[in-house]
Write a protein that holds these residues in place. Sequence first.
Motif, PDB file in Angstrom:
ATOM      1  N   THR A  79      16.099   8.776   2.541  1.00 16.65           N
ATOM      2  CA  THR A  79      16.023   8.175   3.884  1.00 16.65           C
ATOM      3  C   THR A  79      14.585   8.094   4.373  1.00 16.65           C
ATOM      4  N   GLY A  80      13.823   9.181   4.192  1.00 18.81           N
ATOM      5  CA  GLY A  80      12.441   9.180   4.653  1.00 18.81           C
ATOM      6  C   GLY A  80      11.577   8.189   3.913  1.00 18.81           C
ATOM      7  N   ALA A  81      11.772   8.080   2.581  1.00 17.27           N
ATOM      8  CA  ALA A  81      10.967   7.144   1.788  1.00 17.27           C
ATOM      9  C   ALA A  81      11.296   5.704   2.149  1.00 17.27           C
ATOM     10  N   VAL A  82      12.577   5.407   2.309  1.00 16.41           N
ATOM     11  CA  VAL A  82      12.979   4.038   2.665  1.00 16.41           C
ATOM     12  C   VAL A  82      12.441   3.655   4.039  1.00 16.41           C
ATOM     13  N   GLU A  83      12.471   4.611   4.972  1.00 19.03           N
ATOM     14  CA  GLU A  83      11.930   4.351   6.310  1.00 19.03           C
ATOM     15  C   GLU A  83      10.448   3.993   6.232  1.00 19.03           C
ATOM     16  N   GLN A  84       9.700   4.684   5.369  1.00 17.91           N
ATOM     17  CA  GLN A  84       8.282   4.378   5.203  1.00 17.91           C
ATOM     18  C   GLN A  84       8.080   3.004   4.576  1.00 17.91           C
ATOM     19  N   LEU A  85       8.832   2.723   3.547  1.00 15.08           N
ATOM     20  CA  LEU A  85       8.648   1.466   2.813  1.00 15.08           C
ATOM     21  C   LEU A  85       9.084   0.253   3.628  1.00 15.08           C
ATOM     22  N   ASP A  86      10.168   0.396   4.373  1.00 15.93           N
ATOM     23  CA  ASP A  86      10.738  -0.759   5.079  1.00 15.93           C
ATOM     24  C   ASP A  86      10.200  -0.947   6.485  1.00 15.93           C
ATOM     25  N   ASN A  87       9.840   0.146   7.150  1.00 12.76           N
ATOM     26  CA  ASN A  87       9.504   0.029   8.565  1.00 12.76           C
ATOM     27  C   ASN A  87       8.152   0.622   8.948  1.00 12.76           C
ATOM     28  N   LEU A  88       7.991   1.925   8.786  1.00  6.04           N
ATOM     29  CA  LEU A  88       6.816   2.596   9.341  1.00  6.04           C
ATOM     30  C   LEU A  88       5.533   2.293   8.579  1.00  6.04           C
ATOM     31  N   LYS A  89       5.575   2.416   7.264  1.00  4.35           N
ATOM     32  CA  LYS A  89       4.436   2.068   6.410  1.00  4.35           C
ATOM     33  C   LYS A  89       3.142   2.753   6.837  1.00  4.35           C
ATOM     34  N   PHE A  90       3.221   4.048   7.113  1.00  7.05           N
ATOM     35  CA  PHE A  90       2.030   4.795   7.496  1.00  7.05           C
ATOM     36  C   PHE A  90       1.060   4.943   6.328  1.00  7.05           C
ATOM     37  N   VAL A  91       1.598   5.199   5.148  1.00  6.12           N
ATOM     38  CA  VAL A  91       0.769   5.545   3.990  1.00  6.12           C
ATOM     39  C   VAL A  91       1.338   4.879   2.740  1.00  6.12           C
ATOM     40  N   PRO A  92       0.524   4.750   1.675  1.00 10.44           N
ATOM     41  CA  PRO A  92       1.069   4.280   0.394  1.00 10.44           C
ATOM     42  C   PRO A  92       2.131   5.261  -0.104  1.00 10.44           C
ATOM     43  N   VAL A  93       3.204   4.734  -0.668  1.00  8.64           N
ATOM     44  CA  VAL A  93       4.276   5.560  -1.209  1.00  8.64           C
ATOM     45  C   VAL A  93       4.279   5.412  -2.733  1.00  8.64           C
ATOM     46  N   TYR A  94       4.056   6.528  -3.428  1.00 14.46           N
ATOM     47  CA  TYR A  94       4.121   6.568  -4.889  1.00 14.46           C
ATOM     48  C   TYR A  94       5.402   7.262  -5.324  1.00 14.46           C
ATOM     49  N   VAL A  95       5.871   6.919  -6.517  1.00 14.15           N
ATOM     50  CA  VAL A  95       7.001   7.634  -7.102  1.00 14.15           C
ATOM     51  C   VAL A  95       6.608   8.115  -8.493  1.00 14.15           C
ATOM     52  N   ARG A  96       7.160   9.237  -8.879  1.00 14.96           N
ATOM     53  CA  ARG A  96       6.860   9.810 -10.192  1.00 14.96           C
ATOM     54  C   ARG A  96       7.171   8.792 -11.292  1.00 14.96           C
ATOM     55  N   SER A  97       6.293   8.715 -12.283  1.00 12.42           N
ATOM     56  CA  SER A  97       6.429   7.692 -13.331  1.00 12.42           C
ATOM     57  C   SER A  97       6.563   8.282 -14.724  1.00 12.42           C
ATOM     58  N   THR A  98       6.602   9.604 -14.844  1.00 14.76           N
ATOM     59  CA  THR A  98       6.760  10.226 -16.156  1.00 14.76           C
ATOM     60  C   THR A  98       7.995  11.106 -16.159  1.00 14.76           C
ATOM     61  N   GLY A  99       8.408  11.527 -17.357  1.00 14.59           N
ATOM     62  CA  GLY A  99       9.566  12.390 -17.470  1.00 14.59           C
ATOM     63  C   GLY A  99      10.854  11.634 -17.247  1.00 14.59           C
ATOM     64  N   GLU A 100      11.907  12.372 -17.019  1.00 18.57           N
ATOM     65  CA  GLU A 100      13.222  11.761 -16.842  1.00 18.57           C
ATOM     66  C   GLU A 100      13.271  10.979 -15.539  1.00 18.57           C
ATOM     67  N   GLN A 101      13.654   9.728 -15.648  1.00 20.96           N
ATOM     68  CA  GLN A 101      13.709   8.876 -14.465  1.00 20.96           C
ATOM     69  C   GLN A 101      15.053   9.026 -13.750  1.00 20.96           C
ATOM     70  N   SER A 102      15.103   8.488 -12.557  1.00 20.24           N
ATOM     71  CA  SER A 102      16.330   8.546 -11.766  1.00 20.24           C
ATOM     72  C   SER A 102      16.571   7.202 -11.111  1.00 20.24           C
ATOM     73  N   THR A 103      17.829   6.932 -10.817  1.00 22.36           N
ATOM     74  CA  THR A 103      18.165   5.668 -10.167  1.00 22.36           C
ATOM     75  C   THR A 103      17.528   5.590  -8.782  1.00 22.36           C
ATOM     76  N   GLY A 104      17.378   6.765  -8.128  1.00 21.55           N
ATOM     77  CA  GLY A 104      16.753   6.769  -6.810  1.00 21.55           C
ATOM     78  C   GLY A 104      15.308   6.315  -6.855  1.00 21.55           C
ATOM     79  N   LEU A 105      14.534   6.846  -7.816  1.00 18.76           N
ATOM     80  CA  LEU A 105      13.132   6.440  -7.934  1.00 18.76           C
ATOM     81  C   LEU A 105      13.015   4.976  -8.337  1.00 18.76           C
ATOM     82  N   ASP A 106      13.882   4.521  -9.232  1.00 18.26           N
ATOM     83  CA  ASP A 106      13.856   3.107  -9.633  1.00 18.26           C
ATOM     84  C   ASP A 106      14.121   2.198  -8.440  1.00 18.26           C
TER      85      ASP A 106
END
Length: 465
Positions: free
Chosen positions: A260-287
């Motif tokens: 919820t917090g990440a989506v709020e940043q990406l879709d609305n607030l956009k205070f800071v760049p949002v990165y997601v982990r790119s190594t190791g086991e991936q998840s549908t949430g990060l994708d």
Amino acid sequence: MTPALSPNTKAILLLTAPLIAGRGSSSPDLLTPGEYKRLARHLREIQHQPADLVSPDAAELLRACQPVIDEGRLQRLLGRGFLLSQVIERWQARAIWVISRADPEYPRRLKIRLREDAPAVLYGCGDINLLGSGGLAVVGSRHVDDLLLDYTMSVGRLAARARKTLVSGGAKGIDQAAMRGALEAGGNVSGVLADTLEKTVMNREHRNLLIDGQLTLISPYDPSAGFNVGNAMQRNKLIYALADASLVVNSDLNKGGTWTGAVEQLDNLKFVPVYVRSTGEQSTGLDALRKKGAMSWPNPQDVASFEAVFDVIAPTPAASLQSEFSLFSKNETLDTATEPLVMPATAPQPETPKESWAIVALNEQPLAQALAPLPLAEPEFDVRIEVASESLQIRSAQAETLFGTVRELLRQLLKTPMKDAEIAAALDVSNAQAKAWLQRLLDEGAIEKQKKSAAYVVKNSSLFE
């Protein structure tokens, strides 16, 4: 630094805080955040501040607030002085400080980015100045495996090596791993807790870190409040607002506070760049977050590459003012007021008004970077904009670029009538410069000047577009 409890903060606590350990927010009389916001606006409109509600001659003011909050309800809340004195003594014994939006010590980043949604009161322990240092926000799920915890601790250690503050939520799992990694490496950590601040600051593991200024813990909720899902969700925006960049280590899909917090940043607030982990086991949430615009974490291995992740500018929201142009230096203490601290017309004005009326949402990027590729004479972080003065010579093309940003700021500010001196204080420019910008908008017919109050207000929003 432990700020003193100001008269305004005491009044706000009487109105909004339970004041009895363990009671949470169960009292039916307590003002909700929305109710307090309406009261704050009303007080501003009638040129008063919260402390005036507990003054000896407050009867008339309480009646004036009746249209917003029932007078009897206000009297019951404001009459809890004995309870307040008891709970203050309890907090002080635990080195817990309390500040409100009315206080100059209140984190500037929260005022600027959250505006009226910034918590009316913050409880905390540790060095309050650490909250203004920015840094990397690291968030993620509570239940993860050891490999992911080790990975997260390594991110915290690298943040410490780079002398970047680590900002997180103190929850079990990713939050605590990131904070532990930074602290064990000698770094600084700001933790935004959703519950049990009082218990956490008394933890033997934390006490020396808090005393030494390496760790600061804050919460917008009563220090004795227990866990609440809604509170945990709401505090996420504070974590992002205090940071310069963010990393989501793990997230469920379409559920949970991290998502919820990440989506709020990406879709609305956009205070800071949002990165997601790119190594190791991936998840549908990060994708899914990546598809929404999150960037892949570049996995920096040294200080130089780690610092590069902060060079990315967060995209500008379409629905709200989020400019990557900053009109303020990183060392200034502009108080973008979400609090109704309006000085009486006859009162002497302070040299730097603590009662700025501005409601400005800015990402704190250096002006030299914001105006790139057009070079400035002195591309320093601490540049002050005095466009009309000899200290900053800006070519006409640069001046137009700058005015485009100022135009949008003024469109937001002047939704509420403001005088030229208030505009100058809000934008941290000279009165002459503020008047020049306002005159240009007057000439364009975008704003008008009210005859009675001499305040400016938006006349035609379409002319700003």
